[in-house]
Write a protein that holds these residues in place. Sequence first.
Motif, PDB file in Angstrom:
ATOM      1  N   LEU A 124     -11.664  20.753  71.872  1.00 53.50           N
ATOM      2  CA  LEU A 124     -10.539  21.612  72.243  1.00 53.50           C
ATOM      3  C   LEU A 124     -10.105  21.367  73.684  1.00 53.50           C
ATOM      4  O   LEU A 124      -8.905  21.348  73.989  1.00 53.50           O
ATOM      5  N   VAL A 125     -11.073  21.175  74.569  1.00 55.27           N
ATOM      6  CA  VAL A 125     -10.737  20.881  75.966  1.00 55.27           C
ATOM      7  C   VAL A 125      -9.987  19.559  76.057  1.00 55.27           C
ATOM      8  O   VAL A 125      -9.014  19.419  76.814  1.00 55.27           O
ATOM      9  N   MET A 126     -10.405  18.564  75.273  1.00 57.10           N
ATOM     10  CA  MET A 126      -9.718  17.280  75.294  1.00 57.10           C
ATOM     11  C   MET A 126      -8.289  17.411  74.767  1.00 57.10           C
ATOM     12  O   MET A 126      -7.349  16.838  75.337  1.00 57.10           O
ATOM     13  N   LEU A 127      -8.095  18.185  73.707  1.00 58.80           N
ATOM     14  CA  LEU A 127      -6.742  18.399  73.197  1.00 58.80           C
ATOM     15  C   LEU A 127      -5.863  19.062  74.253  1.00 58.80           C
ATOM     16  O   LEU A 127      -4.701  18.667  74.448  1.00 58.80           O
ATOM     17  N   HIS A 128      -6.409  20.051  74.920  1.00 57.83           N
ATOM     18  CA  HIS A 128      -5.645  20.739  75.961  1.00 57.83           C
ATOM     19  C   HIS A 128      -5.299  19.780  77.090  1.00 57.83           C
ATOM     20  O   HIS A 128      -4.179  19.794  77.627  1.00 57.83           O
ATOM     21  N   THR A 129      -6.231  18.921  77.452  1.00 58.10           N
ATOM     22  CA  THR A 129      -5.991  17.961  78.526  1.00 58.10           C
ATOM     23  C   THR A 129      -4.905  16.971  78.156  1.00 58.10           C
ATOM     24  O   THR A 129      -4.030  16.644  78.971  1.00 58.10           O
ATOM     25  N   MET A 130      -4.916  16.503  76.919  1.00 55.87           N
ATOM     26  CA  MET A 130      -3.939  15.508  76.489  1.00 55.87           C
ATOM     27  C   MET A 130      -2.541  16.106  76.360  1.00 55.87           C
ATOM     28  O   MET A 130      -1.540  15.430  76.615  1.00 55.87           O
ATOM     29  N   GLU A 131      -2.436  17.367  75.967  1.00 60.39           N
ATOM     30  CA  GLU A 131      -1.127  17.973  75.721  1.00 60.39           C
ATOM     31  C   GLU A 131      -0.555  18.705  76.923  1.00 60.39           C
ATOM     32  O   GLU A 131       0.623  19.058  76.930  1.00 60.39           O
ATOM     33  N   ASN A 132      -1.389  18.939  77.918  1.00 54.53           N
ATOM     34  CA  ASN A 132      -0.928  19.698  79.077  1.00 54.53           C
ATOM     35  C   ASN A 132      -0.114  18.799  79.991  1.00 54.53           C
ATOM     36  O   ASN A 132      -0.556  17.719  80.378  1.00 54.53           O
ATOM     37  N   HIS A 133       1.098  19.254  80.358  1.00 52.47           N
ATOM     38  CA  HIS A 133       1.967  18.531  81.278  1.00 52.47           C
ATOM     39  C   HIS A 133       2.243  19.453  82.454  1.00 52.47           C
ATOM     40  O   HIS A 133       2.916  20.471  82.313  1.00 52.47           O
ATOM     41  N   ILE A 134       1.753  19.063  83.596  1.00 54.29           N
ATOM     42  CA  ILE A 134       1.821  19.963  84.749  1.00 54.29           C
ATOM     43  C   ILE A 134       3.249  20.176  85.234  1.00 54.29           C
ATOM     44  O   ILE A 134       3.578  21.186  85.837  1.00 54.29           O
ATOM     45  N   TYR A 135       4.123  19.216  84.978  1.00 56.30           N
ATOM     46  CA  TYR A 135       5.501  19.336  85.450  1.00 56.30           C
ATOM     47  C   TYR A 135       6.467  19.659  84.315  1.00 56.30           C
ATOM     48  O   TYR A 135       7.624  19.253  84.320  1.00 56.30           O
ATOM     49  N   ASP A 136       5.963  20.342  83.318  1.00 52.56           N
ATOM     50  CA  ASP A 136       6.805  20.696  82.161  1.00 52.56           C
ATOM     51  C   ASP A 136       7.882  21.687  82.590  1.00 52.56           C
ATOM     52  O   ASP A 136       7.616  22.671  83.268  1.00 52.56           O
ATOM     53  N   LEU A 137       9.126  21.410  82.196  1.00 49.53           N
ATOM     54  CA  LEU A 137      10.232  22.284  82.551  1.00 49.53           C
ATOM     55  C   LEU A 137      10.304  23.520  81.675  1.00 49.53           C
ATOM     56  O   LEU A 137      11.036  24.447  81.969  1.00 49.53           O
ATOM     57  N   GLU A 138       9.568  23.522  80.569  1.00 55.42           N
ATOM     58  CA  GLU A 138       9.593  24.672  79.685  1.00 55.42           C
ATOM     59  C   GLU A 138       8.840  25.839  80.318  1.00 55.42           C
ATOM     60  O   GLU A 138       7.905  25.642  81.085  1.00 55.42           O
ATOM     61  N   PRO A 139       9.228  27.072  80.000  1.00 58.81           N
ATOM     62  CA  PRO A 139       8.546  28.213  80.599  1.00 58.81           C
ATOM     63  C   PRO A 139       7.090  28.305  80.211  1.00 58.81           C
ATOM     64  O   PRO A 139       6.280  28.773  80.958  1.00 58.81           O
ATOM     65  N   MET A 140       6.722  27.874  79.012  1.00 60.45           N
ATOM     66  CA  MET A 140       5.334  27.900  78.596  1.00 60.45           C
ATOM     67  C   MET A 140       5.161  26.903  77.456  1.00 60.45           C
ATOM     68  O   MET A 140       6.096  26.574  76.741  1.00 60.45           O
ATOM     69  N   ASN A 141       3.956  26.405  77.303  1.00 61.65           N
ATOM     70  CA  ASN A 141       3.634  25.474  76.235  1.00 61.65           C
ATOM     71  C   ASN A 141       2.768  26.208  75.231  1.00 61.65           C
ATOM     72  O   ASN A 141       1.590  26.466  75.478  1.00 61.65           O
ATOM     73  N   LEU A 142       3.355  26.569  74.104  1.00 61.87           N
ATOM     74  CA  LEU A 142       2.637  27.373  73.118  1.00 61.87           C
ATOM     75  C   LEU A 142       1.457  26.625  72.533  1.00 61.87           C
ATOM     76  O   LEU A 142       0.442  27.231  72.186  1.00 61.87           O
ATOM     77  N   SER A 143       1.565  25.314  72.434  1.00 66.50           N
ATOM     78  CA  SER A 143       0.473  24.527  71.854  1.00 66.50           C
ATOM     79  C   SER A 143      -0.766  24.589  72.728  1.00 66.50           C
ATOM     80  O   SER A 143      -1.863  24.887  72.259  1.00 66.50           O
ATOM     81  N   THR A 144      -0.605  24.312  74.022  1.00 69.78           N
ATOM     82  CA  THR A 144      -1.758  24.353  74.929  1.00 69.78           C
ATOM     83  C   THR A 144      -2.291  25.770  75.069  1.00 69.78           C
ATOM     84  O   THR A 144      -3.504  25.963  75.226  1.00 69.78           O
ATOM     85  N   THR A 145      -1.420  26.758  75.020  1.00 73.38           N
ATOM     86  CA  THR A 145      -1.879  28.147  75.098  1.00 73.38           C
ATOM     87  C   THR A 145      -2.759  28.493  73.906  1.00 73.38           C
ATOM     88  O   THR A 145      -3.823  29.110  74.061  1.00 73.38           O
ATOM     89  N   SER A 146      -2.346  28.088  72.715  1.00 73.77           N
ATOM     90  CA  SER A 146      -3.139  28.370  71.514  1.00 73.77           C
ATOM     91  C   SER A 146      -4.484  27.641  71.553  1.00 73.77           C
ATOM     92  O   SER A 146      -5.514  28.200  71.166  1.00 73.77           O
ATOM     93  N   ILE A 147      -4.477  26.396  72.003  1.00 71.29           N
ATOM     94  CA  ILE A 147      -5.729  25.634  72.093  1.00 71.29           C
ATOM     95  C   ILE A 147      -6.695  26.328  73.041  1.00 71.29           C
ATOM     96  O   ILE A 147      -7.893  26.468  72.742  1.00 71.29           O
ATOM     97  N   ALA A 148      -6.189  26.773  74.194  1.00 72.46           N
ATOM     98  CA  ALA A 148      -7.056  27.454  75.154  1.00 72.46           C
ATOM     99  C   ALA A 148      -7.605  28.757  74.577  1.00 72.46           C
ATOM    100  O   ALA A 148      -8.774  29.097  74.787  1.00 72.46           O
ATOM    101  N   GLN A 149      -6.778  29.486  73.841  1.00 73.84           N
ATOM    102  CA  GLN A 149      -7.250  30.735  73.244  1.00 73.84           C
ATOM    103  C   GLN A 149      -8.347  30.486  72.213  1.00 73.84           C
ATOM    104  O   GLN A 149      -9.333  31.222  72.156  1.00 73.84           O
ATOM    105  N   VAL A 150      -8.183  29.426  71.407  1.00 72.99           N
ATOM    106  CA  VAL A 150      -9.230  29.075  70.436  1.00 72.99           C
ATOM    107  C   VAL A 150     -10.509  28.695  71.162  1.00 72.99           C
ATOM    108  O   VAL A 150     -11.620  29.069  70.749  1.00 72.99           O
TER     109      VAL A 150
END
Length: 915
Positions: A597-623
């Motif tokens: 799960l940590v690896m998935l979050h690392t691969m999908e997380n984009h620090i300079y994302d223009l979107e207000p939030m990334n629902l995918s990374t948020t869900s992975i972190a919650q799991v």
Amino acid sequence: MMEAMPYTHSLLSSGKAAAYHAKAAPPTVTMPRLKAMVSGAIGGFLDVAFNFNTQAMLEDNLLEQFYRIGWKLVIHGDETWIKLFPRLFHRQDGVSSFYVKDTVEVDFNVSRHLEAEFASTDWNFLILHYLGLDHVGHIGGRQSILMAPKLKEMDDVIKRIHMNSILDQENSDSHTLLVVVSDHGMTDGGNHGGSSYEETDSLALFIGHGVEESNYSPYDHNEAFQVDIAPTLALLFGVPIPKNNIGVLLTKLFDSLTDDQRLRSLELNSWQLLRLLKAHLPGLHCGESSCYSCEKGLETNVPTSEAKQRLCYLFSKAISAHNSWQFRQHSDFISADINYFQVAAESYNDFLRNASEWLSHRATDKPVNVLMSAIIMMLVSSVLLMGIVFCLFRRVHFAQVGCCSQLEDPYKILHLDEVFVFIVIFLHVLSLGASSLVEEEQYTWHFLTSTLYLIFLSRTIESLLKRPNSVTLQNKDDKTVLPHSSPTDARNNSGHKFTKFRPSKINNHGTCRLFSVVVVLICGRLLRGWHQGGVNWIYLPDISKLLVHAGTSTIKVCQILSLFAIIILGSHAIFKLKSTTNFVYGVWSSLLLSAFLVMLHTMENHIYDLEPMNLSTTSIAQVFYVVASTSAVLTFLASPWIFPVYSMEKQMVYQVRSNSCSTKQRDSFLLSIRETTYLIGTTYTAFWCLLQLLIQQPINAIPILLIYLQILFSIIYFSADRSFHRQWVEVAAIYFLGLAGHFGLGNTNSLATIDVAGAFIGISSHSAVLSGILMFVITYASPSLSYLSMVMYIDMKDITFISSTHEYEWSIFLEKMIALPCLLPLLFNSLVLTSFTIILLLMRNHLFVWSVFSPKYLYVCAATVCVYIGVFIVAATGLYTYSVFCFRTRNPQEKCPQVLRDNVISHSQTNVISQ
């Protein structure tokens, strides 16, 4: 400014706006800065804590004054305003200021109201609090690729408002003022809260009716204080100045008024400060003569009597100059040699500056008697705790000496490592009295910790170079290596038989110790160079800056490598258990799932994302939170019940005594406890490191691995020869590693280094409790890891001397196994907390009390909470495990087997039992 905000710059260049560098007082966080702008008062440093749970403001302030004269107030933006003034706003639409991952919606929700508010005529005071610029800084720093677009967005907002206000100004009855302010600045990393120039340098820009600045230059540096905004706006709009204001009006904004109005404004500001001075200086009677000259400035540390005379003289001089100007205005005599207006204005400004400075320093005065009583109580508790630890050390050491004759005489002089631990504590407490050493505390801990392990290295090399005359013996039960003076087989009081070890085995253990301490030193050096400087030397090059310049792909590679290394180390540690049951495989599987799960979050997380939030990374972190917390709790609760109590047939040769069966039960009982605590401790540390890889800044992935390596190899080093160091030295060394790692992760004693962005990973909406917990976990990652590792350390220690007892006594377990790992961190923290409280009392009038000593005290208090939590986890784990095994061994089915009893009876003549 010229590139990112062209319209605002054009207003300044054309003289249609006046700009100031408005210095903000620490702490540079939102809520106390808003209070300063509307009340003109400097709040307490505890406002940092209240910033996350804002309460209604009860002090006199501008908004209350406007509300009383019938103005309609409207707020759109940061909900902190609504919490501060819950009943004042005619219309409101608040947004959460703490969800820093949102850089788009948080500003759109403000701008969408602009057109409606411009068309409306039912408001007099409109507040628009934009948060996106602050959030961009938290995510990517001052140099973020999102910074320029966000500044341009703010420039467009200023243009829209200004163009609308220009239309209003065509009506002579309408006077509109646009004030653009920032509550604080930010460091290069985008954080704030401290007292550096970048954090305290805020903006105050005035645009509108009557504001002119004909000689503007981009190189001008007009300085003011943030508290000056309150009296300036109060006098411009004709409402009373807030009674606790210590600010001084900004005179440039009054240039469009007549001379009489300008002096009247200065007079009102002076009378307000004089009333505040009289509240702090009883007996202040102005109008009396003074021997002080006009040229002598007011020192902030002069005696109170001298301060009274000086302030009174300055006020009297200003009033006299004002009266002289008024007299000249009504007389026909005009002197070309003296500009009476200029003299009166300068006299007022002289008094206002001195009074404001004196009052700002006066804010640190507190009742000394109350503080002294609290300090005395802290001193008494520290002395009592010190006495308990000393008595405990004597009891444990005497018990070891009584059981194992190979241990040294307890009255023998202290070794160098033991002396140095005392020196470390003394030097650290001494360093807390120097502001520069508090700011750069990371140098202190890196140096002292490295020096302690260099002493360990020298002792290890010395032991390897010496050819011992004694013979090393091994307890075949738990593989413990123990030196013994006799060349023949020896038996201790519990009936354990020890056999000789070959010299190669001695060298193997010495090599293991040597390798372990070298790894710890190498990791410490890398940590030392990862983040350079605390406050004053942060601009120096370091490893983290090199990786940032290398790009995000390099940082992701470091994250993945750290993740694989931690999984390999954790898996190896788990499978070192003698019993690998299905439960152990289940723990290992949950560890692998969490790492995935940590690896998935690392691969999908984009620090300079223009979107207000990334629902995918948020869900992975919650799991991940669910899996990791559930696994850790289940391991803690279920391990003592599932882990086997080893049968007697698996034990080695014992001397048969009248209590041989109970002796063997105690040995198997202790072995089961040790393996259970080892599994629980390994689970704690591995999952904690995975959690940190998830929520820490990506640049800190390698430091997390380095701290984990330091902890593991320290425990290996201490377990290679369990009589090489005294237990309290080993506990102190692990504790020091946690503190050095705390600064190795980039933390300092400035609030600006607190990672706010990481506190919202896995949180879809703002929650003060959850984000506060995550912020605490990020900040105290390394000290918490050192406390959790104490559970593993309990397993590694030699506890064979407990086998000589006749009962499963709680006192024996508490004293010999978990007391020192719990009480020593409490003692060290108690000494630091008490010492720094005394230092803070002595430094309450110091120039850096707000910028250096107060933030450090908040860190000390938070570290105290961290110690309590860590000690509670260690104690709860040990006590729960012990109590469960006590209950299980009282079960008749788990007592000494009948076959073993029969063998004991049938061989009672020889007093020997053989498997």
